[in-house]
Design a protein around this motif. Structure first.
Motif: not given
Length: 820
Positions: A146-159
């Motif tokens: 899912a895009p969460r940032d205003i740019s239409g992307t995200s900065d994902p990491f996994t835990r």
């Protein structure tokens, strides 16, 4: 055995929506998502808290789906649109209702933690040795986050979490398709091996300011790792939990109709006996009054499913090149069983519904040619028109003269003048369209005319043969299209209140034209009288038009292929779109897309500078190997799609096209997918971004030729009148209908009554003499019993074939489903 999933949904209306504007109202519209992908957007209903939409859609999803959601939005001309609320239905909830859902449902608040999407590729392994016990998790990649940032992307990491242990991957900036390729290891205590816990893998969007945004999770029972020490798969990301709150109806409600149809489609050879019986029904030399497989299908057909069955039969017989004999068979039975000509085709019988669906299947392009110019004119002019004195609102009129206030008489006179102008244009367009009408449609009407003339040959019934045709042509085809042009794809938006009233008055007038003016003056709406003269004057030209319409050689249909609803020479879809200039990547996005006029046929996708431009560029449909959406951040533009083609050398080429809204995007995606659905070299994956500045904007990989990072959806299409024929799917629909009515058929046609009951209405089937001279016992058969017996055998064979294939599937796919 192929799987076919079709989702039917109708957004009927809303009620008690909250006011979002300072005026105390809202401008609501609905966005429909399947697994968080937008598949439709309704028209906006302006300044209304109880809007009516009445929009319906059919979506074909061969790969299945998980959830269907309806988001109600308030449109704002400035700034972002406001979210009012949503309704989410799981596939299981929809499928649990055999007849589908049809009810009011309260809207719930939209929680970002529930709006997750995408999948993650993981490898888990439980390592046990003498020195230590550890859980090793390789986080490979994710897609469609899912895009969460205003740019239409995200900065994902996994835990990765198990009990009190956790570990995290690195953060990958600005992507919805991250590639980690990292291995995380959790050291476990020996006593933890016996615990029935859960391994949780969470995906988050990192934010420099504020809290991180949740992107989804995967939960894997620890016990699975005991059974399968090494596990690798793609897993669907799930929300935190179902925290939706009804809100007690404070957000309003939607009335929805939703139905799910899931079928397993057998290989074609299994459906041939049923096809043979259906074909035999219309080409057999027996009398039409006799029972046939088709009449038996009509007997077990329910009112709710009659329209679907009619459309399915039309497409089956189109595929067989027998649609005219099919319609003639049904119409002849209907005509022969009607004694009062005033009731002819007035019911919603299978014959009536089949004619309706036939006209939509073969005549929609024709209807567009005839009606679209005048419909566009009515929408553009937005005249206030009213004839009913009880509804005239002088405050809504514009000044017609400079003499002072407008009177009711002036409003009425102006309305009559405008309606006469519109109605004249409509009638002239229709009666001048003989050559535009599809030949197969004209021949079907010719046969209908012949049957009615034979049945009602009396001089007093002279008009019945015209009324039979005009009843379908005007009352069930053109008038409904004028009344609701959006539902016939004549317009992108619903009419506003003023235009809607004009369309209603015109539809009423056209119905009177279709009735040849015979009922004028007998209704309650006497205020329509000013239009009666123009209606009566039109009768002669309408009759002349109908005579010319059926003046066609019956054999001409055999010269025209009927196996596809759209022919190679027919334009399936056309219109202005914006094409990306591949040679100018340095341009700003808004300058990189140039307006072009596109044409789509079953053979080519072509474009030119304007609709009348002589030079066209073309792409062969056979070269298309994927048609997909493009991420917004690729060009900072919405509603962009890509058509990926492959040349003779195997090189891939991509053309980016921008549509004006999401509905147009989905319609073009669906149309191109349909004409390319049987192409052999379709791609399994694609890049939803663009290759710019030396890397893909989606997965950030540098190699232009690297394999796509998202799965293609090439078989996901919107259902409509231009659907290509799929005989196996259609025959499966008929089989299911017959299966439901099998007991009824067996009881009526096969099971013998008690011996003491009369047998006068039965037919002898055997009175042979044995060679030794002894006469056989005479066996009596019910009328239609032999056909019914054959039909029941076909039904049972198909049922057995389904059971056999399902058993094979279970044996072949016997594995543990870890994350449904």
């Amino acid at each position: 055995m192929a799987k076919n999933t079709s989702l039917y949904f109708r957004i009927v209306e809303g009620r008690n929506l909250p006011a979002k504007d300072v005026s105390g109202t809202s401008d609501p519209y609905c966005i429909v998502k399947v697994d968080n992908e937008v598949v439709a957007r309704t028209a906006t209903v302006w300044k209304n808290l109880s809007p009516f939409w009445g929009e319906e859609y059919t979506l074909h999803l061969p790969m299945g789906f998980y959830s269907l959601s309806f988001h109600v939005m308030d449109e704002d001309t400035i700034g972002h649109d406001d979210v009012i609320g949503k309704i989410t239905l799981s596939k299981e909830a929809i499928g649990s209702q055999a007849k589908g859902l049809d009810s009011w449902m309260n809207l719930t608040r939209v929680d970002p933690d529930e709006e997750v999407q995408g999948e993650i590729h993981l490898s888990l392994e439980l390592l046990k040795d003498t020195e230590k016990i550890s859980l090793r998790c390789q986080v490979i990649e994710a897609r469609d986050l899912a895009p969460r940032d205003i740019s239409g992307t995200s900065d994902p990491f996994t835990r990765v979490i198990f009990n009190n242990h956790s570990a995290e991957t690195s953060i990958i900036k600005k992507t919805r398709f991250p590639h980690w390729g990292e291995t995380l290891e959790l050291e476990l205590d020996p006593e933890e091996l016996s615990e029935e816990g859960t391994v949780t893998v969470e995906v988050w969007d990192w934010d420099m300011v504020g809290k991180n945004d949740f992107l989804g999770k995967v939960e894997i029972p620890f016990a699975c790792l005991h059974k399968t020490p090494s596990l690798e798969s793609w897993f669907r990301l799930l929300p935190l939990g179902n925290n939706e709150v009804d809100a007690g109806g404070k957000l309003g409600a939607l009335r929805l109709k939703v139905r799910l149809v899931e079928d397993r489609i057998l290989p074609s050879v299994y459906y041939q006996p049923l096809i043979h019986l259906l074909v035999e029904s219309v080409i057999s030399p027996t009398e039409v009054e006799d029972s046939s497989a088709l009449t038996m299908l009509e007997e077990v057909n329910t009112v709710e499913s009659r329209q679907d069955v009619a459309m399915t039969l039309v497409k089956i017989y189109l595929g067989q090149g027998l649609v005219v004999p099919f319609l003639d068979y049904l119409n002849t039975r209907e005509v022969n069983n009607t004694t009062d000509p005033n009731t002819l085709f007035r019911s919603n019988s299978l014959a009536s519904k089949a004619m309706e669906q036939f006209m939509k299947a073969v005549g929609m392009l024709y209807l567009h040619e005839v009606l679209k110019p005048i419909i566009n004119r009515i929408f553009d002019e937005k005249k206030y028109i009213e004839l009913d004195p009880c509804k005239i609102d002088l405050n809504r009129t514009r000044r017609i003269s400079f003499k002072g206030a407008v009177s009711e008489a002036e409003v009425r006179d102006s309305s009559v003048e405008m309606l006469q102008s519109y109605l004249t244009s409509i009638i002239e367009s229709i009666v001048g369209s003989v050559d535009q009408c599809p030949p197969v449609m004209r021949v079907a009407f010719k046969q209908l005319h012949k049957r009615v003339e034979e049945q009602f040959a009396e001089p007093e019934n002279e008009d019945v043969k015209y009324l039979a045709i005009s009843g379908f042509f005007f009352l069930r085809f053109f008038a409904p299209a004028i009344l609701t042009p959006k539902l016939f794809q004549l317009r992108d938006q619903h009419a506003d209140t003023r235009t809607s009233r004009t369309l209603l008055l015109l539809a009423k007038a056209l119905q009177s034209v279709g009735n040849l003016g015979l009922q004028l003056g007998h209704g309650k709406e006497q205020w329509m009288a000013p239009l009666h003269p123009i209606i009566l004057r039109s009768v002669a030209s309408v009759k002349d038009f109908l005579d010319k319409l059926i003046d066609i050689d019956h054999d001409i249909v055999s010269e025209v292929p009927q196996r596809a609803v759209f022919m190679p020479s027919v334009t399936v879809k056309e219109g202005y779109l914006h094409k990306h200039k591949a040679e100018g990547p340095q341009l700003l996005s808004r300058f990189a897309f140039k307006k072009r006029y596109f044409w789509l046929t079953s053979e080519t996708l072509s474009y030119a500078k304007t609709a009348d431009w002589q030079v066209r560029s073309s792409i062969p449909i056979l070269c298309v190997c994927a048609v997909e959406r493009v991420d917004e951040n690729a060009f900072q533009q919405q509603n962009v799609m890509q058509v990926i083609t492959q040349d003779h050398d195997g090189q891939l080429h991509t053309m980016y096209i921008q549509c004006k809204n999401v509905n147009e995007l989905n319609q073009w995606l669906s149309a191109i997918r349909k004409v390319s659905i049987y192409n052999e070299r379709m791609l399994p994956s694609f890049h939803p971004g663009a290759h710019r500045s030396g890397k893909w904007t989606c997965c950030l990989q540098a190699d232009r030729a690297v394999i796509g990072c998202s799965r293609t959806h090439s078989a996901v299409t919107l259902g409509d009148w231009s659907d290509p024929l799929d005989p196996d799917v259609e025959t499966q629909t008929i089989f299911k209908q017959l299966l439901q009515g099998r007991d009824k058929l067996r009881k009526k046609y096969v099971e013998m009554p008690d011996a003491d009951q009369t047998s006068s209405n039965r037919e002898p089937i055997n009175s042979d003499i044995h060679p030794d001279g002894a006469e056989c016992n005479v066996q009596l058969m019910k009328p239609g019993q032999s056909v019914a017996a054959r039909l029941l055998v076909v039904i049972e064979d198909l049922e057995q074939a389904h059971a056999t294939f399902q058993c094979r599937e279970k044996e072949a796919g016997a594995s543990v489903i870890l994350n449904p």
